[in-house]
Scaffold this active site. Structure first.
Site, short mmCIF file in Angstrom:
data_model
loop_
_atom_site.label_atom_id
_atom_site.label_comp_id
_atom_site.label_asym_id
_atom_site.label_seq_id
_atom_site.Cartn_x
_atom_site.Cartn_y
_atom_site.Cartn_z
N HIS A 31 45.44 9.77 -15.48
CA HIS A 31 46.48 8.94 -16.13
C HIS A 31 46.27 7.46 -15.82
CE1 HIS A 31 48.66 12.80 -16.59
NE2 HIS A 31 48.23 13.01 -15.36
N SER A 74 33.80 -17.79 -24.90
CA SER A 74 34.82 -18.08 -25.92
C SER A 74 34.65 -19.51 -26.40
CB SER A 74 36.21 -17.90 -25.30
OG SER A 74 37.17 -18.64 -26.03
N LYS A 121 36.12 -17.83 -20.07
CA LYS A 121 35.91 -16.46 -20.53
C LYS A 121 34.47 -15.99 -20.47
CE LYS A 121 38.51 -13.97 -22.36
NZ LYS A 121 39.19 -14.09 -23.67
N GLU A 159 32.29 -3.49 -26.04
CA GLU A 159 33.36 -3.50 -27.06
C GLU A 159 32.81 -3.07 -28.42
OE1 GLU A 159 36.47 -6.91 -26.48
OE2 GLU A 159 34.55 -7.61 -25.72
#
Ligand code: ARG
Length: 458
Positions: free
Chosen positions: A159, A280, A286, A293
């Site tokens: 979980h 970024s 970043k 991804e």
């Protein structure tokens, strides 16, 4: 656009409309089957000659013509024509142009229906072999990393809550295990891909005295498709492959999800090498894990291709229908996407920097050894449910004190159960917890090292 397609002009009173031509043509995408189409044609011609259906001179002409076409295609000099619809007619027309009547005899006892089914199987067989070796390379990158981390402790989750301590190697080996099954599925599906449709002709077989086994042997097929209707119409072999590919992508998507999470500064378990990340345009701090991804994102299109192929097949009556021309783009894109993904993944795994301190800190924060304390009490005679309750109270106490279970003193611990003695601290450490799960499939360093060694051997 070189020639008009007069392959079947005898039957028609007007030419095909321009829009229709564009709509029905497949040459823009099926031209990638050309090397397999030529291989298949060569084997077919060899057989026709061996069976006395064409002459040795015809065979020699066909060989010479196909060799020239092969090099024209390889060098980019081949002139593909939309008017000639697909890869098969483009090559056949060019062959006839080069060698005359022998070229017109090549299609004896054959149809584009068994021809295309053969081409796709040859293409897919080669693609699957490449994919199998890419899976192997990724597995060995996983093993290389795991080997260094059988003693690196991190929290295991259920979980997404800290559950029990495990080694980083054990976690990685879970993905190795998935990849082993993925490879097994591909090898299994390959056996069904590797059957010869040629000889089925349009749908019913052919009246020429052909030798299908000879063609199968020449092309390295393990066996024949044994029903001509089935051979020209079903694409279940492509669906099976795409299904195996969808599962591989699903596994890599899960792995990617974890890499992304682990690389988040909030978790900070790993760093992915800069060459797999981007920055970024607005936020200077970043570093984004673009590759995992995208793997997660591209999984969606492979799942889509599986559904496309299943849907493509489901309403088709026997035997061949033009619907099947739509099998190629999903199949090709599945192969391309999976190939690129596996290739980049192995390199990315090799470039991961592990941060053992952060992993350890997280494992210590989450009462990861609570189950070990319960098991300790059970071994001293307490029923498991009572042990569970006693430890739950101890965890609550530790939470209030702001410490780990091993930070509670002995006399305080004994308030939760008088069975607790000095030796309890042995099981409350992360190392003790790992070492105690010492069986096949468990996280004990000794077991994980053995699993890695087994994996290296196979
Ligand atoms: N381009 C076709 C395909 O991909 C080849 C087979 C065409 N057969 C036919 N009867 N029109 O399926």
């Amino acid at each position: 656009m070189a020639q008009d397609n007069n392959t079947w002009s005898g039957r028609f009173s007007e030419p095909v409309a321009e829009l229709v031509k564009r709509y029905t043509a497949s040459v823009d995408f099926d031209r990638r089957l050309a090397p397999y189409d030529i291989k298949g044609s060569l084997a077919h011609a060899e057989m026709l000659a061996a069976c006395g259906i064409i002459s040795p001179d015809d065979l020699a002409d066909i060989r010479r013509g196909l060799a020239q076409i092969e090099s024209e295609i390889a060098s980019g000099d081949f002139e593909w024509s939309l008017d000639l619809e697909d890869v098969h007619l483009n090559i056949e027309k060019r062959l006839t142009h080069l060698v005359g009547d022998a070229g017109k005899r090549l299609h004896t006892g054959r149809s584009r229906n068994d021809q295309v089914a053969t081409d796709v199987r040859l293409y897919l067989r080669a693609a699957m072999d490449d994919l199998l070796s890419l899976i192997r390379a990724l597995q060995s990158a996983i093993l290389d990393l795991a080997e260094k981390h059988t003693h690196t402790i991190m929290p295991g989750f259920t979980h997404l809550q800290v559950a029990q301590p495990i080694s980083f190697a054990h976690h990685l080996m879970a993905y190795h295990e998935m990849m082993s099954r993925d490879a097994e599925r591909l090898r299994d599906a390959r056996r069904r891909v590797n059957r010869l449709p040629l000889g089925s002709a349009a749908l019913a077989g052919t009246s020429y005295p052909i030798d299908r086994r000879m063609v199968a042997d020449l092309l390295g097929f393990e066996g024949l498709c044994e029903n001509s209707l089935d051979a020209v119409s079903d694409r279940d072999f492509a669906i099976e492959f795409t299904s195996a590919a969808a599962l591989i992508m699903t596994h890599l998507s899960r792995f990617s999800e974890e890499l992304i999470l682990w690389m988040s500064p909030m978790v900070g378990f790993i760093d992915i090498a800069d060459r797999f990340c981007t920055g970024s345009s607005i936020m200077p701090q970043k570093k984004n894990p673009d590759v995992p991804e995208l793997v997660r994102g591209k999984t969606g299109r492979i799942h889509g291709h599986l559904v496309s192929l299943l849907t493509l097949m489901k309403g088709q009556p026997l035997a061949y229908n033009k619907d099947n021309q739509e099998d190629k783009e999903p199949l090709f894109d599945t192969v391309d996407t999976l190939t690129q993904t596996l290739r980049i993944y192995a390199d990315m795994i090799a470039g991961i920097r592990v941060k053992p301190d952060a992993m350890r800190r997280a494992a210590l924060q989450g009462y990861a050894t609570a189950t070990d304390l319960a098991d300790y009490l059970v071994k001293k005679g307490l029923p498991f449910r009572d042990a569970h309750e006693a430890v739950a109270l101890a965890v609550r106490h530790a939470e209030q004190k702001g410490c780990d279970l091993s930070g509670i003193g002995l006399s305080e611990l004994r308030e939760f159960s008088s069975l607790i003695e000095e030796d309890v601290y042995g099981v409350l450490t992360l190392e003790g917890s790992l070492a105690s799960r010492n069986h096949i499939g468990g996280t004990a360093p000794e077991q994980v090292a053995a699993a890695i060694a087994r994996a290296r051997r196979t």
